[in-house]
Design a protein around this motif. Structure first.
Motif, PDB file in Angstrom:
ATOM      1  N   UNK A  42       0.828  -1.211   0.000  1.00  0.00           N
ATOM      2  CA  UNK A  42       0.000   0.000   0.000  1.00  0.00           C
ATOM      3  C   UNK A  42       0.864   1.264   0.000  1.00  0.00           C
ATOM      4  N   UNK A  43       1.937   1.230   0.778  1.00  0.00           N
ATOM      5  CA  UNK A  43       2.803   2.401   0.935  1.00  0.00           C
ATOM      6  C   UNK A  43       3.524   2.749  -0.373  1.00  0.00           C
ATOM      7  N   UNK A  44       3.718   1.743  -1.222  1.00  0.00           N
ATOM      8  CA  UNK A  44       4.460   1.941  -2.473  1.00  0.00           C
ATOM      9  C   UNK A  44       3.769   2.913  -3.426  1.00  0.00           C
ATOM     10  N   UNK A  45       2.490   3.173  -3.185  1.00  0.00           N
ATOM     11  CA  UNK A  45       1.767   4.097  -4.058  1.00  0.00           C
ATOM     12  C   UNK A  45       2.044   5.555  -3.716  1.00  0.00           C
ATOM     13  N   UNK A  46       2.638   5.804  -2.538  1.00  0.00           N
ATOM     14  CA  UNK A  46       2.991   7.178  -2.164  1.00  0.00           C
ATOM     15  C   UNK A  46       4.099   7.696  -3.078  1.00  0.00           C
ATOM     16  N   UNK A  98      13.569 -10.603  12.212  1.00  0.00           N
ATOM     17  CA  UNK A  98      12.832 -11.829  11.926  1.00  0.00           C
ATOM     18  C   UNK A  98      11.452 -11.583  11.363  1.00  0.00           C
ATOM     19  N   UNK A  99      11.161 -10.316  11.021  1.00  0.00           N
ATOM     20  CA  UNK A  99       9.821  -9.970  10.544  1.00  0.00           C
ATOM     21  C   UNK A  99       9.644 -10.032   9.036  1.00  0.00           C
ATOM     22  N   UNK A 100      10.644 -10.534   8.320  1.00  0.00           N
ATOM     23  CA  UNK A 100      10.518 -10.652   6.863  1.00  0.00           C
ATOM     24  C   UNK A 100      10.855  -9.374   6.126  1.00  0.00           C
ATOM     25  N   UNK A 101      11.867  -8.656   6.622  1.00  0.00           N
ATOM     26  CA  UNK A 101      12.233  -7.339   6.086  1.00  0.00           C
ATOM     27  C   UNK A 101      12.653  -7.389   4.619  1.00  0.00           C
ATOM     28  N   UNK A 102      13.442  -8.398   4.244  1.00  0.00           N
ATOM     29  CA  UNK A 102      13.997  -8.461   2.877  1.00  0.00           C
ATOM     30  C   UNK A 102      12.877  -8.547   1.848  1.00  0.00           C
ATOM     31  N   UNK A 103      11.943  -9.453   2.045  1.00  0.00           N
ATOM     32  CA  UNK A 103      10.877  -9.631   1.059  1.00  0.00           C
ATOM     33  C   UNK A 103       9.855  -8.500   1.123  1.00  0.00           C
ATOM     34  N   UNK A 104       9.600  -7.969   2.312  1.00  0.00           N
ATOM     35  CA  UNK A 104       8.658  -6.847   2.437  1.00  0.00           C
ATOM     36  C   UNK A 104       9.206  -5.622   1.712  1.00  0.00           C
ATOM     37  N   UNK A 105      10.501  -5.348   1.899  1.00  0.00           N
ATOM     38  CA  UNK A 105      11.103  -4.186   1.225  1.00  0.00           C
ATOM     39  C   UNK A 105      11.188  -4.406  -0.279  1.00  0.00           C
ATOM     40  N   UNK A 106      11.422  -5.644  -0.705  1.00  0.00           N
ATOM     41  CA  UNK A 106      11.438  -5.945  -2.139  1.00  0.00           C
ATOM     42  C   UNK A 106      10.049  -5.734  -2.746  1.00  0.00           C
ATOM     43  N   UNK A 107       9.026  -6.084  -1.997  1.00  0.00           N
ATOM     44  CA  UNK A 107       7.651  -5.880  -2.481  1.00  0.00           C
ATOM     45  C   UNK A 107       7.376  -4.391  -2.672  1.00  0.00           C
ATOM     46  N   UNK A 132       7.415  13.215   6.716  1.00  0.00           N
ATOM     47  CA  UNK A 132       6.565  13.169   7.906  1.00  0.00           C
ATOM     48  C   UNK A 132       5.631  11.969   7.792  1.00  0.00           C
ATOM     49  N   UNK A 133       5.347  11.357   8.908  1.00  0.00           N
ATOM     50  CA  UNK A 133       4.508  10.146   8.908  1.00  0.00           C
ATOM     51  C   UNK A 133       5.044   9.131   7.903  1.00  0.00           C
ATOM     52  N   UNK A 134       6.351   8.971   7.914  1.00  0.00           N
ATOM     53  CA  UNK A 134       6.989   8.121   6.907  1.00  0.00           C
ATOM     54  C   UNK A 134       7.290   6.712   7.361  1.00  0.00           C
ATOM     55  N   UNK A 135       6.799   6.307   8.532  1.00  0.00           N
ATOM     56  CA  UNK A 135       7.012   4.928   8.990  1.00  0.00           C
ATOM     57  C   UNK A 135       5.949   4.020   8.383  1.00  0.00           C
ATOM     58  N   UNK A 136       6.373   2.961   7.728  1.00  0.00           N
ATOM     59  CA  UNK A 136       5.442   2.067   7.034  1.00  0.00           C
ATOM     60  C   UNK A 136       4.620   1.234   8.014  1.00  0.00           C
ATOM     61  N   UNK A 137       5.246   0.789   9.116  1.00  0.00           N
ATOM     62  CA  UNK A 137       4.526  -0.024  10.110  1.00  0.00           C
ATOM     63  C   UNK A 137       3.905   0.919  11.143  1.00  0.00           C
ATOM     64  N   UNK A 138       2.592   1.064  11.175  1.00  0.00           N
ATOM     65  CA  UNK A 138       1.966   2.094  12.016  1.00  0.00           C
ATOM     66  C   UNK A 138       1.934   1.771  13.504  1.00  0.00           C
ATOM     67  N   UNK A 139       1.875   0.499  13.873  1.00  0.00           N
ATOM     68  CA  UNK A 139       1.687   0.115  15.283  1.00  0.00           C
ATOM     69  C   UNK A 139       2.939  -0.582  15.810  1.00  0.00           C
ATOM     70  N   UNK A 140       4.042   0.157  15.843  1.00  0.00           N
ATOM     71  CA  UNK A 140       5.338  -0.445  16.152  1.00  0.00           C
ATOM     72  C   UNK A 140       5.414  -1.060  17.543  1.00  0.00           C
ATOM     73  N   UNK A 141       4.868  -0.380  18.540  1.00  0.00           N
ATOM     74  CA  UNK A 141       4.963  -0.894  19.918  1.00  0.00           C
ATOM     75  C   UNK A 141       4.292  -2.253  20.031  1.00  0.00           C
ATOM     76  N   UNK A 142       3.092  -2.368  19.464  1.00  0.00           N
ATOM     77  CA  UNK A 142       2.369  -3.648  19.525  1.00  0.00           C
ATOM     78  C   UNK A 142       3.097  -4.727  18.733  1.00  0.00           C
ATOM     79  N   UNK A 143       3.615  -4.362  17.568  1.00  0.00           N
ATOM     80  CA  UNK A 143       4.321  -5.332  16.733  1.00  0.00           C
ATOM     81  C   UNK A 143       5.575  -5.825  17.442  1.00  0.00           C
ATOM     82  N   UNK A 144       6.331  -4.882  18.041  1.00  0.00           N
ATOM     83  CA  UNK A 144       7.560  -5.259  18.749  1.00  0.00           C
ATOM     84  C   UNK A 144       7.252  -6.217  19.895  1.00  0.00           C
TER      85      UNK A 144
END
Length: 804
Positions: free
Chosen positions: A256-260, A272-281, A448-460
């Motif tokens: 979704x963010x790629x459309x910005x 361990x969250x799948x960074x390589x493939x997520x960033x490639x997407x 601004x508001x440039x973090x792709x993962x919005x709920x970082x605390x919960x995800x961490x």
């Protein structure tokens, strides 16, 4: 007929007209990417104007066809000054406009420097190397060369019209800031270097201009391959596990963010969250949406390149269009002659072919290191600068961005700001431990508001798989550490030990080997192919659940996909501790595992300022955590703890962020005139000469490049006798023709080790190095490479592999 080059194999001649027009055409294509077609083309058509002199033509004829009559040595006939002199004479007079003068300075510097490095407009000695060349230097046949240029290559009226178009492009592009002027000059220089070398290589190889890769259909094809892979993961039996559900959700957020619009964004997926493939997407989707030409992964360590490139290749099923660029195999000498010309002078020898080899980052997907990325902008050497223009219109993914060397933070930020604002790039900063690069003097222009993962605390919190155990109260020696590990490792299972120095790692390995468990050693003293083989063995044991010990430096922390039962980390920066924790229970195999942090008593960190400062600040946070854990959400690796760590770290290291050059007592940001209001060198010049400084630009580009090293000490790449390394060195040293030298050099990177100058000196004294092609390529002798340690300075190596 005026000659530019003579081919060594058959003595065929390339006319000067053909070379100038060919280089100009290629440079135009490179410049057009930023709307600078005629600016870059101007550099291309003028760069070898000096070869129209009788002196050069006579020299080239004798050197190639009558060497017994040759009176001049290579590089003694100046052919690179004339083109810059012509522009300066035309465009840098009282009646000329600001942008005409700026064009003369930018393009003129690129031309006169195309066999060396960009010249200083003003140097620490309060002289202008640039003015000495374009204004003061007397070229005996300058008028004759210019006359022949207008007769042979382009009529004067047509040339004047071309220059007018270049001036208009400069007007449209520049914001007149000194910062942008440096990057603009560097970009035009890159266009010229690549155009010159490419045209020369095509003549040498009797090749036609290659068809350009159609990026959009290729990225569409890649995107479909990736989505097929992600779909298969969603259909697996493990897809509904909470962590895999989260990984999938974060991957969808990247889509979704790629459309910005293009910008500088952060992707703070936990380890361990799948960074390589997520960033490639993100990259593949964004590249299609905004017509990007290249996807470039930039990582701190070569080990990540090996792993990530292998993973991406496997999914995209393409070897040809994915480049791994670890380091430069060839050593280039930059001893500039009196005339500013290096070694190339028209004779294309095998040594010259090595320098011409295609090495310009024109692949659609590139994996490279942070060192190589920074070298493109700031290091000396045309091989580095040649690649810069291919960064434009790219998606750049910086993996483990917290590893940017402290002294390079300002330079890194300025390079990214240029790529964002002027070079049509989109930039993704990936790490679980985001550094606050925007909160320094030369701040990064994040969105601004440039973090792709919005709920970082919960995800961490959801990804929490380890508990940090603080064992730093009493410093521990290697003897004590080895005794503890021997006593507990069998019950722990697979155990990873990460120390701060290679010597401490090697010493601990020696103490542990021969025990009841297999012991592995990983180090940057091993070539990439060797480390890869070791990691494959390690992964096999991890999958089998076999207890063993691996002792290594921080090279394993960033991006290596391994999951140990237990990790021991010597106290360092909080980001390093977090990355080490990411190698423990990585995929949540167990509910919770332990990461022990120790204070190593024997590591010598006095020369490792960054690690020393990080260790001190992390120690303070550990102490604060004991008193008030709720401040950090009860987690030493929380977002709150990481923000506090980087705030204190950059504050403590503030004086180090701008790359101080001690030999000239100046920061590089000031040598390059980044945001500087005035230049002390110019002030001295005006006092000394009683007149205003005559140039618009006043950066000390050559001085800055001469002193720039991402790693404090200069390193040299050495090809080692491991695996196919022997065959590669045989090819490079053979008298037989090698069709694709660029391909051979890329393969050689897997079998090289970068060594410090003192290590090179020691090996030379021991007669352990073999130099090929006049010292351009180094080979390490057989007995100096060890099957466990890699390069062995004691000469007790030998590649006989034993079981353990």
């Amino acid at each position: 007929m005026y000659i530019a080059h003579v081919r060594e194999t058959d003595k065929a001649k390339q006319t000067l007209k053909d070379h100038l027009l060919g280089a100009s055409r290629i440079a135009e294509a490179h410049g057009a990417k930023l709307g600078l077609k005629h600016v870059a083309g101007l550099a291309g058509v003028l760069h070898d104007l000096g070869k129209f002199s009788d002196e050069f033509q006579d020299y080239l004829d004798k050197a190639v066809f009558h060497p017994e009559l040759a009176e001049k040595k290579r590089g003694q006939v100046d052919h690179s000054t004339a083109g810059g002199k012509l522009l300066f004479g035309m465009l840098h007079n009282k009646e000329n406009t600001f942008h005409e003068k700026l064009l003369a300075e930018i393009v003129g510097n690129a031309i006169i420097s195309h066999h060396s490095n960009l010249q200083d407009y003003i140097s620490p000695t309060i002289e202008s190397n640039f003015l000495k060349r374009v204004l003061e230097k007397d070229l005996a046949e300058y008028g004759l060369a210019v006359e022949r240029f207008f007769q042979e290559v382009v009529p004067k009226a047509e040339f004047t019209e071309y220059v007018t178009k270049a001036v208009e492009e400069i007007k449209q592009f520049t914001d007149n800031s000194p910062t942008q002027s440096f990057f603009l000059t560097k970009y035009i220089f890159s266009c010229l270097i690549d155009a010159d070398r490419t045209d020369t290589r095509m003549f040498e190889e009797q090749a036609q201009e290659e068809e350009r890769i159609q990026h959009r259909p290729l990225f569409e094809h890649y995107y479909q391959k990736l989505m097929n892979h992600l779909t298969s993961l969603k259909e697996s039996s493990e897809a509904k596990q909470p962590i895999n559900v989260l990984r999938s959700a974060m991957s969808d957020q990247c889509e979704s963010f790629a459309k910005r619009p293009s910008g500088i964004y952060t992707l703070s997926i936990p380890t361990g969250g799948g960074k390589t493939l997520a960033s490639l997407r993100y990259a593949l989707k964004h590249a299609q949406e905004y017509e990007k030409q290249r996807i470039i992964y930039v990582v701190p360590f070569t080990t990540i390149i090996e792993q990530n490139a292998q993973e991406v290749r496997g999914i995209l099923e393409d070897n040809e269009n994915i480049l791994e660029h670890h380091s430069n195999v060839i050593e280039e000498e930059y001893s500039e002659s009196e005339f500013g010309d290096e070694q190339e002078d028209g004779m294309i020898t095998k040594k010259e072919r090595l320098k011409l080899a295609r090495d310009n980052w024109d692949s659609p997907i590139i994996f490279t290191t942070l060192v190589q990325f920074l070298n493109v902008f700031y290091a000396k050497g045309n091989r580095n600068t040649r690649r810069l223009h291919n960064l434009s219109h790219s998606v750049l993914i910086f993996d483990e961005v917290q590893k940017v060397p402290t002294k390079c933070v300002s330079l890194f930020n300025e390079a990214l700001n240029f790529l964002k604002k002027s070079a049509h790039c989109s930039i993704l900063l990936c790490t679980a431990t985001q550094p606050s690069l925007e909160n320094v003097k030369h701040g990064l222009l994040k969105e601004r508001d440039g973090e792709i993962v919005p709920n970082l605390t919960e995800v961490s919190e959801a990804f929490k798989r380890v508990e940090i155990i603080n064992k730093t109260a009493k410093p521990m020696t290697n003897e004590e550490l080895a005794e503890w590990i021997r006593a507990e490792a069998t019950s722990w299972g697979s155990t990873l030990v990460i120390l701060n120095t290679k010597s401490a790692v090697k010493n601990l390995y020696e103490k542990l080997k021969g025990g009841p468990l297999p012991v592995f050693h990983l180090s940057t003293s091993m070539c990439a192919a060797h480390r890869k083989e070791q990691l494959n063995e390690i992964r096999t044991l991890l999958q089998e659940g076999t207890p063993f010990i691996c002792v290594t430096t921080q090279l394993i922390e960033a991006g290596i996909d391994v999951s140990f039962k237990c990790v021991i980390r010597s106290l360092a920066g909080l980001d390093s501790i977090a990355q080490a924790a990411g190698r423990c229970n990585r995929h949540g195999e167990d509910r919770l595992r332990y990461v022990y942090v120790i204070d190593h008593a024997e590591e010598k960190l006095s020369k490792l300022k960054e690690i020393e400062a990080g260790k001190w600040i992390a120690g303070n946070i550990f102490a604060n955590f004991k008193k008030k854990a709720e401040k950090y959400e009860g987690n030493l690796l929380s977002q709150a703890a990481m923000r506090e760590y980087f705030l204190y770290y950059y504050n403590r290291m503030d004086a180090e962020l701008n790359y101080y050059v001690s030999k000239v007592d100046k920061e590089m940001t000031k040598l390059l005139m980044f945001h500087a209001k005035e230049n002390s060198y110019v002030t001295h010049f005006q006092k000394k000469n009683g007149t205003a400084f005559p140039l618009l630009l006043n950066g000390s580009y050559k001085t800055a490049a001469d002193h720039f090293r991402v790693i404090d000490q200069h390193t040299t790449s050495v090809i080692v006798p491991y695996g196919d390394g022997r065959d590669i060195i045989a090819q490079l040293n053979s008298d037989e023709w090698v069709d694709d030298l660029g391909k051979v050099l890329r393969e050689a990177q897997q079998y090289t080790v970068n060594l410090y100058s003192q290590e090179i000196d020691q090996l030379k004294k021991e007669n352990a190095l073999v130099m090929h092609l006049d010292g351009m390529v180094y080979e390490l002798k057989e007995s100096w490479y060890h099957d466990k340690y890699g390069v062995d300075l004691k000469g007790e190596g030998g590649m006989e592999f034993t079981s353990w």
